[in-house]
Design a protein around this motif. Structure first.
Motif, mmCIF file in Angstrom:
data_model
loop_
_atom_site.group_PDB
_atom_site.id
_atom_site.type_symbol
_atom_site.label_atom_id
_atom_site.label_comp_id
_atom_site.label_asym_id
_atom_site.label_seq_id
_atom_site.Cartn_x
_atom_site.Cartn_y
_atom_site.Cartn_z
ATOM 1 N N THR A 231 5.306 4.127 -2.741
ATOM 2 C CA THR A 231 4.416 5.282 -2.571
ATOM 3 C C THR A 231 2.992 4.972 -3.009
ATOM 4 O O THR A 231 2.099 5.786 -2.848
ATOM 5 C CB THR A 231 4.912 6.495 -3.390
ATOM 6 O OG1 THR A 231 4.736 6.200 -4.776
ATOM 7 C CG2 THR A 231 6.356 6.820 -3.125
ATOM 8 N N GLU A 232 2.785 3.800 -3.630
ATOM 9 C CA GLU A 232 1.458 3.508 -4.196
ATOM 10 C C GLU A 232 0.780 2.326 -3.507
ATOM 11 O O GLU A 232 -0.259 1.847 -3.976
ATOM 12 C CB GLU A 232 1.601 3.225 -5.701
ATOM 13 C CG GLU A 232 2.133 4.429 -6.455
ATOM 14 C CD GLU A 232 2.152 4.228 -7.968
ATOM 15 O OE1 GLU A 232 2.384 3.091 -8.413
ATOM 16 O OE2 GLU A 232 1.922 5.209 -8.683
ATOM 17 N N ASN A 233 1.415 1.834 -2.470
ATOM 18 C CA ASN A 233 0.900 0.663 -1.737
ATOM 19 C C ASN A 233 0.720 -0.542 -2.668
ATOM 20 O O ASN A 233 -0.252 -1.274 -2.587
ATOM 21 C CB ASN A 233 -0.429 1.025 -1.046
ATOM 22 C CG ASN A 233 -0.794 0.007 0.008
ATOM 23 O OD1 ASN A 233 0.060 -0.764 0.453
ATOM 24 N ND2 ASN A 233 -2.064 -0.032 0.398
ATOM 25 N N THR A 234 1.685 -0.728 -3.562
ATOM 26 C CA THR A 234 1.599 -1.875 -4.474
ATOM 27 C C THR A 234 2.701 -2.901 -4.216
ATOM 28 O O THR A 234 2.817 -3.879 -4.954
ATOM 29 C CB THR A 234 1.659 -1.434 -5.957
ATOM 30 O OG1 THR A 234 2.761 -0.547 -6.123
ATOM 31 C CG2 THR A 234 0.391 -0.741 -6.397
ATOM 32 N N PHE A 235 3.518 -2.666 -3.178
ATOM 33 C CA PHE A 235 4.517 -3.691 -2.853
ATOM 34 C C PHE A 235 3.808 -4.903 -2.269
ATOM 35 O O PHE A 235 2.972 -4.784 -1.383
ATOM 36 C CB PHE A 235 5.547 -3.155 -1.839
ATOM 37 C CG PHE A 235 6.525 -4.209 -1.431
ATOM 38 C CD1 PHE A 235 7.619 -4.496 -2.231
ATOM 39 C CD2 PHE A 235 6.338 -4.947 -0.270
ATOM 40 C CE1 PHE A 235 8.523 -5.509 -1.877
ATOM 41 C CE2 PHE A 235 7.218 -5.953 0.090
ATOM 42 C CZ PHE A 235 8.315 -6.231 -0.714
ATOM 43 N N VAL B 70 12.262 3.272 -6.015
ATOM 44 C CA VAL B 70 11.163 4.159 -5.599
ATOM 45 C C VAL B 70 10.018 3.934 -6.590
ATOM 46 O O VAL B 70 10.123 4.282 -7.765
ATOM 47 C CB VAL B 70 11.573 5.647 -5.591
ATOM 48 C CG1 VAL B 70 10.440 6.495 -5.007
ATOM 49 C CG2 VAL B 70 12.855 5.878 -4.821
ATOM 50 N N ASP B 71 8.946 3.326 -6.116
ATOM 51 C CA ASP B 71 7.797 2.988 -6.980
ATOM 52 C C ASP B 71 6.552 3.678 -6.414
ATOM 53 O O ASP B 71 5.959 3.194 -5.472
ATOM 54 C CB ASP B 71 7.618 1.462 -6.990
ATOM 55 C CG ASP B 71 6.527 1.004 -7.957
ATOM 56 O OD1 ASP B 71 6.152 1.786 -8.839
ATOM 57 O OD2 ASP B 71 6.048 -0.137 -7.806
ATOM 58 N N SER B 72 6.125 4.824 -6.910
ATOM 59 C CA SER B 72 6.731 5.626 -7.951
ATOM 60 C C SER B 72 7.254 6.944 -7.381
ATOM 61 O O SER B 72 6.807 7.362 -6.311
ATOM 62 C CB SER B 72 5.677 5.926 -9.021
ATOM 63 O OG SER B 72 4.941 7.073 -8.745
HETATM 64 MG MG MG Z 1 2.874 -0.057 -10.368
#
Ligand code: MG
Ligand code: GTP
Length: 360
Positions: free
Chosen positions: A170-174, A229-231
């Motif tokens: 959900t944070e576009n950090t993958f 699920v992040d985050s």
């Molecule tokens: Mg993070």
């Protein structure tokens, strides 16, 4: 109530989807079509539904085309029937079972290594299936790094079940490059691992809710054993900011968590959620570690998650604190983040003495 003969062997995850609504005995066809109109396709979908939501969403229309709300009591009965069907088929444990039977069921648990032996020992084996593990912490405390490491360690854990990982970002950090690096440095097969990680980039809170609502189908489709699920809460925090929207936000969060917990139990999967810290308005030390710094999501988050682990920075290393667990004492352990992802502090020191990656 349930056609047992037809489903004698329905005990494994792959058979959960075989439990069809039409096989629920004693349910009026009118109600079945109402459920299908509300998007409920299987017994599992029904079992993980929230009665009042389903009642509102599955409304019928009278002759004049006016919506008639389904009654919550009827819907609750249907959900109960679905749960009984899952119990009969061995997917869910019975309402009452002996402690011995409960222990037997826990033997089917799978645990995924975090990458750090000390942290695994602290968690009594690693991140567990049939449970929600919440990882909360301030920015940069290592939540996303832990998720990336889990993708790698769970994907190629050959001693355990085959299967994939669903990463809901959900944070576009993958970062696929990070998965590749962690796998490569650990001497695993990056290409093989990358094929087993299914990433879903989320745009807004409704999108997240829809993905979680239908997650059972994705778990089956990709044979997932771990869902990350992040985050879980960042989008809802951003989209429901003020006090006047707090109740709605918490209700939406509750629905998602309830669903995730049922999925974890029914499919024997591990669910890992990351969560942010929020500062308390009465304290000026924002981002620090003290009693007034709390994980977001309030009591709903605290109650729904089986394990609650807080992360905090400790110089270049990190501390994991078990804040809530049904069978761990309140305790803490150190770990660190390096090119191999999460690892023991001692392990990093031995790498540093032989490699040049010491700038972190
Ligand atoms: Mg993070
Ligand atoms: P937010 O999402 O911002 O709340 O933070 P987070 O808790 O998810 O932090 P994240 O897991 O992204 O951790 C970031 C930290 O991990 C960085 O500040 C670095 O200290 C460390 N880190 C990230 N990548 C690497 C790497 O490739 N090598 C090493 N040694 N450390 C890394």
């Amino acid at each position: 109530m349930w056609d047992k003969d037809k489903h004698k062997s329905t005990k494994t995850m792959s058979h959960v989807s075989d439990l069809q609504l039409d096989d629920l005995l004693g349910v009026e066809p009118r109600l079945l079509s109402r459920l299908k109109r509300a998007g409920i396709q299987s017994v599992l979908d029904l079992a993980v539904s929230i009665p009042h939501e389903l009642a509102a969403g599955g409304g019928d229309y009278d002759d004049s085309g006016v919506a008639v709300a389904a009654d919550t009591e009827t819907v609750s009965d249907l959900i109960l029937k679905a749960e009984e069907a899952l119990m009969d088929s061995g997917v869910l444990s019975k309402e009452f079972c002996t402690a011995e039977e409960a222990l037997e069921r826990r033997k089917s648990l799978v645990r995924f290594t975090t990458g750090s032996e000390n942290l695994d020992a602290f968690l009594k084996g690693g991140v567990e299936t049939q449970a929600i593990t919440e990882i909360a912490g301030e920015f940069g405390s290592g939540k996303s790094q832990m998720c990336h490491t889990l993708c790698v360690t769970a994907a190629l854990d050959k001693a355990k079940e085959e299967g994939s990982i669903i990463f809901i970002d959900t944070e576009n950090t993958f970062r696929p490059e990070r998965i590749h690096q962690i796998a490569e440095v650990r001497g695993l097969e990056p290409e093989e691992i990358m094929k087993r990680v299914f990433v879903c980039r989320i745009n807004n809170s409704s999108h997240l809710e829809a993905i979680i609502q239908n997650l059972g189908k994705s778990v089956e489709q990709y044979k997932a054993k771990l869902v990350i699920v992040d985050s879980i809460i960042s989008l809802h925090r951003a989209e429901f900011p003020g006090r006047e929207t707090l109740a709605e936000r918490q209700q939406r969060l509750n629905v998602m968590l309830h669903k995730l917990l049922r999925l974890a139990e029914i499919y024997n999967i591990a669910v890992v959620l990351t969560n942010q810290f929020q500062s308390q308005p009465d304290n000026s030390s924002f981002g620090g570690w003290n009693d007034s710094t709390r994980a977001a999501g309030g009591n709903i988050m605290g109650h729904a998650c089986t394990y609650r682990i807080f992360l905090r920075k400790a110089g270049r290393d990190r501390m994991a604190i078990m804040v809530d667990s049904p069978h761990h004492a309140y305790d803490q352990i150190g770990f660190t983040i390096s090119e191999v992802g999460i690892q023991d502090v001692e392990g990093k020191k031995s790498i540093e003495s032989t490699s040049s990656e010491s700038g972190w």
